[in-house]
Design a protein around this motif. Structure first.
Motif, PDB file in Angstrom:
ATOM      1  N   ILE A 275       0.873  -1.164   0.000  1.00 55.97           N
ATOM      2  CA  ILE A 275       0.000   0.000   0.000  1.00 55.97           C
ATOM      3  C   ILE A 275       0.910   1.213   0.000  1.00 55.97           C
ATOM      4  N   CYS A 276       0.717   2.093  -0.969  1.00 49.94           N
ATOM      5  CA  CYS A 276       1.516   3.323  -1.059  1.00 49.94           C
ATOM      6  C   CYS A 276       3.015   3.018  -1.022  1.00 49.94           C
ATOM      7  N   ASN A 277       3.421   1.949  -1.682  1.00 54.52           N
ATOM      8  CA  ASN A 277       4.816   1.494  -1.739  1.00 54.52           C
ATOM      9  C   ASN A 277       5.352   1.003  -0.401  1.00 54.52           C
TER      10      ASN A 277
ATOM     11  N   ALA B  47       7.825   5.198   1.137  1.00 51.86           N
ATOM     12  CA  ALA B  47       6.386   5.316   0.869  1.00 51.86           C
ATOM     13  C   ALA B  47       6.079   6.441  -0.104  1.00 51.86           C
ATOM     14  N   ASP B  48       4.989   6.277  -0.807  1.00 45.37           N
ATOM     15  CA  ASP B  48       4.461   7.308  -1.698  1.00 45.37           C
ATOM     16  C   ASP B  48       3.628   8.258  -0.840  1.00 45.37           C
TER      17      ASP B  48
ATOM     18  N   LYS C 274       2.090  11.115  -1.445  1.00 39.47           N
ATOM     19  CA  LYS C 274       0.797  11.575  -1.988  1.00 39.47           C
ATOM     20  C   LYS C 274      -0.259  10.498  -1.794  1.00 39.47           C
ATOM     21  N   CYS C 275       0.134   9.259  -1.954  1.00 44.22           N
ATOM     22  CA  CYS C 275      -0.793   8.151  -1.732  1.00 44.22           C
ATOM     23  C   CYS C 275      -1.221   8.110  -0.270  1.00 44.22           C
ATOM     24  N   LEU C 276      -0.269   8.291   0.642  1.00 46.41           N
ATOM     25  CA  LEU C 276      -0.605   8.291   2.075  1.00 46.41           C
ATOM     26  C   LEU C 276      -1.604   9.397   2.400  1.00 46.41           C
ATOM     27  N   CYS C 277      -1.476  10.525   1.706  1.00 52.34           N
ATOM     28  CA  CYS C 277      -2.397  11.639   1.938  1.00 52.34           C
ATOM     29  C   CYS C 277      -3.843  11.259   1.606  1.00 52.34           C
ATOM     30  N   SER C 278      -4.018  10.294   0.716  1.00 51.86           N
ATOM     31  CA  SER C 278      -5.380   9.903   0.339  1.00 51.86           C
ATOM     32  C   SER C 278      -6.130   9.259   1.510  1.00 51.86           C
ATOM     33  N   TYR C 279      -5.421   8.871   2.566  1.00 49.57           N
ATOM     34  CA  TYR C 279      -6.052   8.278   3.744  1.00 49.57           C
ATOM     35  C   TYR C 279      -6.298   9.293   4.852  1.00 49.57           C
TER      36      TYR C 279
END
Length: 101
Positions: free
Chosen positions: A29-31, A63-64, A66-71
């Motif tokens: 998840i998110c790298n 970790a990515d 920007k992807c973590l921000c989606s949570y």
């Protein structure tokens, strides 16, 4: 901005949650690998979070963000005892740049 939930969205959310609580093997998840997610879980739980371990910080470093921000506004994670705010605070605690959210 309007967010439209597709019929697949609930499936994706369920898969993400399964990974975060250790239900799937070799998932990312998110790298972040499952091992990385599990290393960080004690640092993002709402009850008595601990300072992130070196293993957690290593996982967060890849970790990515920007992807973590989606949570950030997750409604489901708190029901599992995971605080999205604590999760987004991990990079700073690991001496990494803060996520861009």
């Amino acid at each position: 901005m309007v967010v439209v939930m597709t019929p697949r969205a609930p499936v994706v959310v369920i898969l993400v949650l399964m990974v975060m609580i250790g239900g799937l093997q070799a998932a990312e998840i998110c790298n972040m690998t499952e091992d990385g997610l599990m290393a960080c879980k004690p640092s993002v739980t709402t009850e008595k979070p601990v300072y992130p371990s070196p293993e957690c910080c290593k996982a967060v470093s890849g970790a990515d963000m920007k992807c973590l921000c989606s949570y950030k506004e997750s409604l489901i994670l708190p029901s599992l005892g995971i605080d999205p705010g604590l999760a987004l605070g991990l990079p700073v605690k690991c001496n990494l740049p803060a996520p861009p959210c």
